[in-house]
Motif scaffolding. Structure first.
Motif, PDB file in Angstrom:
ATOM      1  N   HIS A 179     -15.891  -0.662  48.418  1.00 27.54           N
ATOM      2  CA  HIS A 179     -16.102  -1.559  47.285  1.00 27.54           C
ATOM      3  C   HIS A 179     -17.582  -1.413  46.947  1.00 27.54           C
ATOM      4  CE1 HIS A 179     -17.040  -5.257  45.127  1.00 27.54           C
ATOM      5  NE2 HIS A 179     -15.743  -5.407  44.881  1.00 27.54           N
ATOM      6  N   ALA A 180     -17.901  -1.146  45.687  1.00 30.01           N
ATOM      7  CA  ALA A 180     -19.267  -0.749  45.327  1.00 30.01           C
ATOM      8  C   ALA A 180     -20.313  -1.789  45.717  1.00 30.01           C
ATOM      9  CB  ALA A 180     -19.347  -0.443  43.828  1.00 30.01           C
ATOM     10  N   LEU A 181     -20.016  -3.066  45.567  1.00 29.42           N
ATOM     11  CA  LEU A 181     -21.024  -4.062  45.934  1.00 29.42           C
ATOM     12  C   LEU A 181     -21.150  -4.181  47.446  1.00 29.42           C
ATOM     13  CD1 LEU A 181     -23.136  -6.114  45.259  1.00 29.42           C
ATOM     14  CD2 LEU A 181     -21.332  -7.831  44.954  1.00 29.42           C
ATOM     15  N   ASP A 182     -20.022  -4.212  48.152  1.00 30.16           N
ATOM     16  CA  ASP A 182     -20.073  -4.245  49.622  1.00 30.16           C
ATOM     17  C   ASP A 182     -20.930  -3.107  50.152  1.00 30.16           C
ATOM     18  OD1 ASP A 182     -18.341  -6.385  49.618  1.00 30.16           O
ATOM     19  OD2 ASP A 182     -16.603  -5.253  50.311  1.00 30.16           O
ATOM     20  N   ASP A 183     -20.700  -1.915  49.602  1.00 32.44           N
ATOM     21  CA  ASP A 183     -21.387  -0.738  50.126  1.00 32.44           C
ATOM     22  C   ASP A 183     -22.856  -0.699  49.715  1.00 32.44           C
ATOM     23  OD1 ASP A 183     -18.984  -0.163  51.241  1.00 32.44           O
ATOM     24  OD2 ASP A 183     -18.542   1.589  50.006  1.00 32.44           O
ATOM     25  N   ALA A 184     -23.179  -1.250  48.546  1.00 33.89           N
ATOM     26  CA  ALA A 184     -24.591  -1.345  48.157  1.00 33.89           C
ATOM     27  C   ALA A 184     -25.341  -2.276  49.106  1.00 33.89           C
ATOM     28  CB  ALA A 184     -24.710  -1.842  46.721  1.00 33.89           C
ATOM     29  N   VAL A 185     -24.719  -3.385  49.472  1.00 35.65           N
ATOM     30  CA  VAL A 185     -25.332  -4.328  50.415  1.00 35.65           C
ATOM     31  C   VAL A 185     -25.457  -3.680  51.795  1.00 35.65           C
ATOM     32  CG1 VAL A 185     -24.988  -6.522  51.620  1.00 35.65           C
ATOM     33  CG2 VAL A 185     -24.602  -6.385  49.152  1.00 35.65           C
ATOM     34  N   GLU A 186     -24.411  -2.999  52.228  1.00 33.51           N
ATOM     35  CA  GLU A 186     -24.442  -2.306  53.529  1.00 33.51           C
ATOM     36  C   GLU A 186     -25.555  -1.259  53.552  1.00 33.51           C
ATOM     37  OE1 GLU A 186     -22.285   1.228  55.911  1.00 33.51           O
ATOM     38  OE2 GLU A 186     -22.181   0.958  53.736  1.00 33.51           O
ATOM     39  N   GLN A 187     -25.675  -0.489  52.488  1.00 29.83           N
ATOM     40  CA  GLN A 187     -26.704   0.552  52.425  1.00 29.83           C
ATOM     41  C   GLN A 187     -28.109  -0.049  52.369  1.00 29.83           C
ATOM     42  OE1 GLN A 187     -24.338   4.185  50.172  1.00 29.83           O
ATOM     43  NE2 GLN A 187     -25.609   2.834  48.968  1.00 29.83           N
ATOM     44  N   ALA A 188     -28.244  -1.226  51.761  1.00 31.52           N
ATOM     45  CA  ALA A 188     -29.553  -1.886  51.736  1.00 31.52           C
ATOM     46  C   ALA A 188     -30.001  -2.231  53.150  1.00 31.52           C
ATOM     47  CB  ALA A 188     -29.499  -3.145  50.869  1.00 31.52           C
ATOM     48  N   GLU A 189     -29.061  -2.632  53.981  1.00 28.59           N
ATOM     49  CA  GLU A 189     -29.374  -2.925  55.381  1.00 28.59           C
ATOM     50  C   GLU A 189     -29.799  -1.649  56.112  1.00 28.59           C
ATOM     51  OE1 GLU A 189     -27.190  -4.572  59.445  1.00 28.59           O
ATOM     52  OE2 GLU A 189     -26.192  -4.845  57.510  1.00 28.59           O
ATOM     53  N   LEU A 190     -29.077  -0.553  55.873  1.00 24.09           N
ATOM     54  CA  LEU A 190     -29.446   0.730  56.471  1.00 24.09           C
ATOM     55  C   LEU A 190     -30.853   1.146  56.018  1.00 24.09           C
ATOM     56  CD1 LEU A 190     -28.833   3.367  58.024  1.00 24.09           C
ATOM     57  CD2 LEU A 190     -27.720   4.209  55.931  1.00 24.09           C
ATOM     58  N   PHE A 191     -31.132   0.974  54.734  1.00 25.15           N
ATOM     59  CA  PHE A 191     -32.437   1.363  54.202  1.00 25.15           C
ATOM     60  C   PHE A 191     -33.562   0.583  54.876  1.00 25.15           C
ATOM     61  CE2 PHE A 191     -35.831   1.084  50.958  1.00 25.15           C
ATOM     62  CZ  PHE A 191     -36.109   2.435  50.830  1.00 25.15           C
TER      63      PHE A 191
ATOM     64  N   LEU B 145     -19.714  -0.171  39.708  1.00 30.30           N
ATOM     65  CA  LEU B 145     -21.141  -0.019  39.994  1.00 30.30           C
ATOM     66  C   LEU B 145     -21.616  -1.254  40.730  1.00 30.30           C
ATOM     67  CD1 LEU B 145     -24.032   1.150  39.566  1.00 30.30           C
ATOM     68  CD2 LEU B 145     -23.999   0.108  37.284  1.00 30.30           C
ATOM     69  N   GLY B 146     -22.163  -1.055  41.919  1.00 33.75           N
ATOM     70  CA  GLY B 146     -22.710  -2.159  42.698  1.00 33.75           C
ATOM     71  C   GLY B 146     -24.165  -1.901  43.031  1.00 33.75           C
ATOM     72  N   ALA B 147     -24.956  -2.947  43.070  1.00 31.49           N
ATOM     73  CA  ALA B 147     -26.381  -2.803  43.391  1.00 31.49           C
ATOM     74  C   ALA B 147     -26.864  -4.045  44.132  1.00 31.49           C
ATOM     75  CB  ALA B 147     -27.198  -2.608  42.120  1.00 31.49           C
ATOM     76  N   ALA B 148     -27.833  -3.822  45.017  1.00 33.13           N
ATOM     77  CA  ALA B 148     -28.423  -4.914  45.795  1.00 33.13           C
ATOM     78  C   ALA B 148     -29.892  -4.605  46.026  1.00 33.13           C
ATOM     79  CB  ALA B 148     -27.703  -5.064  47.137  1.00 33.13           C
ATOM     80  N   VAL B 149     -30.744  -5.581  45.822  1.00 30.81           N
ATOM     81  CA  VAL B 149     -32.169  -5.394  46.090  1.00 30.81           C
ATOM     82  C   VAL B 149     -32.368  -5.267  47.598  1.00 30.81           C
ATOM     83  CG1 VAL B 149     -34.454  -6.435  45.973  1.00 30.81           C
ATOM     84  CG2 VAL B 149     -32.920  -6.564  43.997  1.00 30.81           C
ATOM     85  N   ALA B 150     -32.953  -4.131  48.005  1.00 29.89           N
ATOM     86  CA  ALA B 150     -33.153  -3.855  49.432  1.00 29.89           C
ATOM     87  C   ALA B 150     -34.514  -4.312  49.921  1.00 29.89           C
ATOM     88  CB  ALA B 150     -32.984  -2.360  49.699  1.00 29.89           C
ATOM     89  N   GLY B 151     -35.518  -4.285  49.042  1.00 24.93           N
ATOM     90  CA  GLY B 151     -36.849  -4.701  49.461  1.00 24.93           C
ATOM     91  C   GLY B 151     -37.924  -4.144  48.556  1.00 24.93           C
ATOM     92  N   ARG B 152     -39.165  -4.408  48.950  1.00 24.59           N
ATOM     93  CA  ARG B 152     -40.335  -4.052  48.138  1.00 24.59           C
ATOM     94  C   ARG B 152     -41.274  -3.199  48.982  1.00 24.59           C
ATOM     95  NH1 ARG B 152     -42.824  -6.903  43.617  1.00 24.59           N
ATOM     96  NH2 ARG B 152     -45.095  -6.708  43.626  1.00 24.59           N
ATOM     97  N   LEU B 153     -41.765  -2.137  48.365  1.00 23.91           N
ATOM     98  CA  LEU B 153     -42.682  -1.219  49.037  1.00 23.91           C
ATOM     99  C   LEU B 153     -44.003  -1.206  48.289  1.00 23.91           C
ATOM    100  CD1 LEU B 153     -43.101   0.977  51.238  1.00 23.91           C
ATOM    101  CD2 LEU B 153     -42.181   2.633  49.598  1.00 23.91           C
ATOM    102  N   ASP B 154     -45.072  -1.590  48.989  1.00 18.96           N
ATOM    103  CA  ASP B 154     -46.395  -1.579  48.367  1.00 18.96           C
ATOM    104  C   ASP B 154     -47.412  -1.042  49.357  1.00 18.96           C
ATOM    105  OD1 ASP B 154     -46.944  -3.677  50.145  1.00 18.96           O
ATOM    106  OD2 ASP B 154     -46.663  -5.223  48.621  1.00 18.96           O
TER     107      ASP B 154
END
Length: 200
Positions: free
Chosen positions: A175-187, A31-40
């Motif tokens: 790799h779950a963390l690599d891909d979480a970081v990559e997806q955060a950039e896409l997001f 399980l990998g996770a990365a903070v992508a940002g904040r929406l307000d």
């Protein structure tokens, strides 16, 4: 209620590697996770996705596995049976991390696509901790987000159909963390994109 008074969301990119198609008969292995940002109410503010991250490898919960699914991650299932974290401990640590990084915001899980990762994550959270920090519906699918902004049917969407400037610069490694970081950039790129014909 004014949009500026709505509680903000903290968007957390999540990636799961598993040894089969569904949780229960099969296991979440990492399980990998990365903070992508904040929406307000003022919009989305991207975060550095490498700054606030989480990664754990878990002990399998069943004997069943699909060799092709296991091969995707490259994880050693026998090693995880010996060394992987107990799922209850791993998911408790994850829930605590989500609470810490979210602060006054509501956490929202995001993934590409969210359906697979959310299925495993939510099942594991409820099974092993009894609750989800994302509630029962706090997930956002990046594939759907792109389809809505591009005006395309969901089934027509794949990363290869996206404009090149939206795609992450980081590789997709399984790799779950690599891909979480990559997806955060896409997001972050998708949130900034105004639609076809726009580069921002």
């Amino acid at each position: 209620m004014s949009a500026r008074r709505v509680k903000p969301d903290l968007c957390i990119s999540v990636d799961v590697e598993a040894d089969g198609p569904i949780p229960g008969p099969y296991s979440m292995l990492s399980l990998g996770a990365a903070v992508a940002g904040r929406l307000d109410g003022d919009g989305f503010t991207a975060a550095d996705p490498t700054r606030l991250t989480f990664y754990r490898e878990l002990r399998p919960i069943s004997d069943g596995f699909v060799p092709e699914a296991l091969a995707v991650s490259g994880l050693d299932r026998d090693r995880l049976l010996r060394e992987g974290l107990d799922p209850a401990l791993a998911l408790a640590q994850f829930s605590r991390w989500v609470g810490e990084v979210s602060g006054d915001a509501r956490p929202v899980m995001c993934a590409y696509p969210a359906s697979f990762d959310w299925t495993f994550l939510y099942w594991y959270l409820i099974r092993f901790t009894g609750r989800s920090p994302f509630g029962h519906s706090g997930c956002l699918d990046m594939k759907t987000l792109y389809a809505a902004k591009a005006g395309l049917p969901l089934r027509a969407v794949a990363k290869r159909t996206m404009p090149a400037h939206l795609l992450p610069t980081r590789p997709h490694t399984h790799h779950a963390l690599d891909d979480a970081v990559e997806q955060a950039e896409l997001f972050a790129n998708l949130m900034a994109w105004r639609g076809p014909g726009s580069r921002g």
